[in-house]
Scaffold this motif. Structure first.
Motif, mmCIF file in Angstrom:
data_model
loop_
_atom_site.group_PDB
_atom_site.id
_atom_site.type_symbol
_atom_site.label_atom_id
_atom_site.label_comp_id
_atom_site.label_asym_id
_atom_site.label_seq_id
_atom_site.Cartn_x
_atom_site.Cartn_y
_atom_site.Cartn_z
ATOM 1 N N UNK A 1 -5.019 17.557 12.889
ATOM 2 C CA UNK A 1 -4.563 18.561 13.853
ATOM 3 C C UNK A 1 -3.464 19.460 13.294
ATOM 4 N N UNK A 2 -3.187 19.323 11.978
ATOM 5 C CA UNK A 2 -2.289 20.254 11.307
ATOM 6 C C UNK A 2 -0.826 19.856 11.240
ATOM 7 N N UNK A 3 -0.476 18.668 11.669
ATOM 8 C CA UNK A 3 0.914 18.203 11.610
ATOM 9 C C UNK A 3 1.119 17.306 10.397
ATOM 10 N N UNK A 4 2.289 17.456 9.765
ATOM 11 C CA UNK A 4 2.627 16.556 8.675
ATOM 12 C C UNK A 4 3.052 15.219 9.269
ATOM 13 N N UNK A 5 2.474 14.137 8.782
ATOM 14 C CA UNK A 5 2.748 12.797 9.289
ATOM 15 C C UNK A 5 3.424 11.971 8.203
ATOM 16 N N UNK A 6 4.349 11.107 8.595
ATOM 17 C CA UNK A 6 5.037 10.207 7.673
ATOM 18 C C UNK A 6 4.415 8.825 7.840
ATOM 19 N N UNK A 7 3.988 8.237 6.732
ATOM 20 C CA UNK A 7 3.340 6.927 6.743
ATOM 21 C C UNK A 7 4.353 5.844 6.403
ATOM 22 N N UNK B 1 -0.775 2.411 11.631
ATOM 23 C CA UNK B 1 -2.225 2.302 11.561
ATOM 24 C C UNK B 1 -2.825 3.641 11.164
ATOM 25 N N UNK B 2 -3.781 3.614 10.272
ATOM 26 C CA UNK B 2 -4.595 4.773 9.960
ATOM 27 C C UNK B 2 -5.935 4.548 10.660
ATOM 28 N N UNK B 3 -6.332 5.497 11.487
ATOM 29 C CA UNK B 3 -7.573 5.379 12.264
ATOM 30 C C UNK B 3 -8.575 6.366 11.702
ATOM 31 N N UNK C 1 0.831 -1.212 0.000
ATOM 32 C CA UNK C 1 0.000 0.000 0.000
ATOM 33 C C UNK C 1 0.861 1.256 0.000
ATOM 34 N N UNK C 2 1.900 1.270 0.824
ATOM 35 C CA UNK C 2 2.782 2.438 0.893
ATOM 36 C C UNK C 2 3.474 2.672 -0.445
ATOM 37 N N UNK C 3 3.891 1.612 -1.114
ATOM 38 C CA UNK C 3 4.623 1.758 -2.373
ATOM 39 C C UNK C 3 3.758 2.339 -3.490
ATOM 40 N N UNK C 4 2.439 2.250 -3.374
ATOM 41 C CA UNK C 4 1.542 2.788 -4.411
ATOM 42 C C UNK C 4 1.174 4.253 -4.183
#
Length: 79
Positions: free
Chosen positions: A64-70, A75-77, A51-54
Motif C-alpha cells: 500500500x506504499x508505506x515504509x514498514x519496519x521489520x 508477522x509477514x503475511x 532472520x532479522x539479523x541477516x
C-alpha cells in the motif's frame, strides 16, 4: 476497517475487502463490526531475531506504499 485477531485495525478499500472476504452474517456487534471469513488461505511467518539479523535492511515498502519496519516477533503475511 479490518480488525485482526489481536485487535489491530487495518484500513482496506471496499474493493479489496470484497475480493478477500465473505460475510458470515449480517448482524453487527456493539461496535458496528460484522464477522467475515477470508476467501482464500495465505501464509504467515513470525520473524525471528536470526532472520532479522541477516537482512540488509530492516525496512521494506508495503503493497500500500508505506515504509514498514521489520522487528523480531512481527508477522509477514503473504497471499
Amino acid at each position: 476497517v479490518n480488525v485482526a485477531a489481536e485487535g489491530e485495525m487495518q484500513l482496506v478499500s471496499g474493493t479489496s475487502f470484497a475480493k478477500r472476504y465473505d460475510a458470515i452474517d449480517e448482524a453487527a456487534d456493539e461496535n458496528g463490526f460484522r464477522s467475515y471469513r477470508p476467501k482464500s488461505v495465505g501464509w504467515a511467518l513470525q520473524v525471528t531475531d536470526a532472520q532479522v539479523s541477516r537482512l540488509p535492511s530492516r525496512t521494506f515498502m508495503a503493497a500500500w506504499g508505506s515504509e514498514m519496519v521489520l522487528q523480531a516477533g512481527d508477522y509477514l503475511i503473504m497471499p
